[in-house]
Design an enzyme around this catalytic site. Sequence first.
Site, PDB file in Angstrom:
ATOM      1  N   GLN A 168       7.252  39.722 -41.711  1.00  0.00           N
ATOM      2  CA  GLN A 168       8.131  40.698 -42.357  1.00  0.00           C
ATOM      3  C   GLN A 168       8.965  40.121 -43.493  1.00  0.00           C
ATOM      4  O   GLN A 168       9.230  40.804 -44.476  1.00  0.00           O
ATOM      5  CB  GLN A 168       9.063  41.299 -41.304  1.00  0.00           C
ATOM      6  N   GLU A 210      14.140  45.512 -49.051  1.00  0.00           N
ATOM      7  CA  GLU A 210      15.246  44.564 -49.127  1.00  0.00           C
ATOM      8  C   GLU A 210      15.281  43.803 -50.445  1.00  0.00           C
ATOM      9  O   GLU A 210      15.985  42.807 -50.576  1.00  0.00           O
ATOM     10  CB  GLU A 210      15.186  43.605 -47.938  1.00  0.00           C
ATOM     11  N   ASP A 247      11.049  35.621 -41.044  1.00  0.00           N
ATOM     12  CA  ASP A 247      11.233  36.642 -40.010  1.00  0.00           C
ATOM     13  C   ASP A 247       9.841  37.146 -39.683  1.00  0.00           C
ATOM     14  O   ASP A 247       9.251  37.920 -40.435  1.00  0.00           O
ATOM     15  CB  ASP A 247      12.121  37.788 -40.491  1.00  0.00           C
ATOM     16  N   GLU A 288      12.651  33.675 -37.198  1.00  0.00           N
ATOM     17  CA  GLU A 288      13.239  34.811 -36.483  1.00  0.00           C
ATOM     18  C   GLU A 288      12.146  35.626 -35.801  1.00  0.00           C
ATOM     19  O   GLU A 288      11.076  35.828 -36.372  1.00  0.00           O
ATOM     20  CB  GLU A 288      14.012  35.678 -37.484  1.00  0.00           C
ATOM     21  N   ASP A 315      16.220  38.434 -32.753  1.00  0.00           N
ATOM     22  CA  ASP A 315      16.722  39.697 -33.307  1.00  0.00           C
ATOM     23  C   ASP A 315      16.342  40.829 -32.358  1.00  0.00           C
ATOM     24  O   ASP A 315      17.151  41.282 -31.555  1.00  0.00           O
ATOM     25  CB  ASP A 315      16.160  39.919 -34.708  1.00  0.00           C
ATOM     26  N   LYS A 340      23.528  42.115 -35.834  1.00  0.00           N
ATOM     27  CA  LYS A 340      23.500  43.363 -36.597  1.00  0.00           C
ATOM     28  C   LYS A 340      24.475  44.336 -35.934  1.00  0.00           C
ATOM     29  O   LYS A 340      24.273  44.737 -34.784  1.00  0.00           O
ATOM     30  CB  LYS A 340      22.092  43.956 -36.613  1.00  0.00           C
ATOM     31  N   ARG A 369      20.723  45.513 -42.633  1.00  0.00           N
ATOM     32  CA  ARG A 369      19.530  46.246 -42.195  1.00  0.00           C
ATOM     33  C   ARG A 369      18.725  46.613 -43.438  1.00  0.00           C
ATOM     34  O   ARG A 369      19.216  46.552 -44.559  1.00  0.00           O
ATOM     35  CB  ARG A 369      19.893  47.523 -41.422  1.00  0.00           C
ATOM     36  N   SER A 370      17.482  47.026 -43.222  1.00  0.00           N
ATOM     37  CA  SER A 370      16.640  47.370 -44.373  1.00  0.00           C
ATOM     38  C   SER A 370      17.129  48.628 -45.077  1.00  0.00           C
ATOM     39  O   SER A 370      16.956  48.786 -46.285  1.00  0.00           O
ATOM     40  CB  SER A 370      15.182  47.519 -43.941  1.00  0.00           C
ATOM     41  N   LYS A 391      22.159  36.969 -43.702  1.00  0.00           N
ATOM     42  CA  LYS A 391      20.936  37.571 -44.240  1.00  0.00           C
ATOM     43  C   LYS A 391      21.322  38.896 -44.875  1.00  0.00           C
ATOM     44  O   LYS A 391      21.778  39.794 -44.173  1.00  0.00           O
ATOM     45  CB  LYS A 391      19.917  37.847 -43.124  1.00  0.00           C
TER      46      LYS A 391
END
Length: 429
Positions: A168, A210, A247, A288, A315, A340, A369-370, A391
């Site tokens: 990802q 992102e 990730d 991650e 995560d 998060k 977050r995205s 991040k």
Amino acid sequence: MSNIVDTAIEAIVAREILDSRGRPTIEAEVHLLSGAVGLAQVPSGASTGTFEAHELRDKDKSRYGGKGVLKAVHNVNEVLAPKLIDLDAINQELIDRTMIALDGSGNKSNLGANAILAVSLAAARAGAASLGIPLYRYLGGPLANLLPVPLMNVINGGAHAANNVDFQEFMIVPVGATSFREALRWGAEVFATLSEVLHDKGLLTGVGDEGGFAPNLESNQVALELLVAAIEKAGYKPGEQVALALDVAASEFYKEGQYVYDGRPHAPTEFIDYLGQLVDQYPIVSIEDGLHEEDWQNWQLLTQKVGSRVQLVGDDLFVTNATRLQKGIQEKAGNAILIKLNQIGSLTETLETIDLGTRNGFRSVISHRSGETEDTTIADLAVATRAGQIKTGSLCRSERVAKYNRLLRIEDELGDRAVYAGAVGLGPK
């Protein structure tokens, strides 16, 4: 010292706004009797862990394809607000515990984690404003002076991009910089150079959710090779000055006990060996979600195999949840946690999870977050908690850059007291 009359909550207002993907999210304002106001906006994820707190959506297909948040807005304005009026905004735990009790579920599914978090963060901002201090100082006190190492997502794949890349996120990590401002410059220069490298190879330079590039690539290794090439072409030393991070988001390609990547299924032990080979071959400092969120036994194996050489971040595994983190600590699964805010749904619970990790030798990586907004709370949170890592995406798209720019301002405010985590060995390892 604040007067409770001045810091009492006078009004709470929520509204539906749009996030960076053009999808609805919730914004809340908390007004105090003193005139101080706190404003907060809540992000939303694309790759979500099964055990995350519940994000309340309307499911009314006639509005925003069912993704509206008017129910969450109603819950703030009509359910939470009447119970929170006159409470002291400085008492963050009381505010959060009151909302959690009003919800009454184990995962905030009645009122919505998005509704509760919006008020939680807005209350903290109002409290800071009432005292005339920045949020990082309000939450972290005088020791809040550590600027985080950014893990910059410059190649997007998986659920964050419409391409054929399995993993990802492929990130660059300016570990060798002496200040956050220098780290940001290094990252921006490597990102710009990566665009040139991709263009020269005839690869697409469109960006994902992102802000990272999202080209179609032959394999995950090709993405890593491109990053190394861009780092070198930009004039930096891979590993020593700018390292790499991944990730994997392995839950997204886990099917019937196998990990499906490079076009075919692989046994968990084979996949663990593959990740170990990547650590051997490339200057990777952090991985991650290297395995599925419920594959606890193999998380232990992965940690035994490479945990002494690389940061292994949970995560989807931990979802900012203290109970799941405690299990990871006991089972020696991973050695770091991604934080998060909207995975757990309140500031108090987020801080408790970070504290649990810190007390047990787990590092924290504060994360966006995205689906983001212009809200910069996570920048202040990273400094407040001395997490040492953040991040928040790539070096483009203003909802990502807003967090970097906030950190620049914090570094300037701190002056000589500011310490960059990478310069003192507190970044990812």
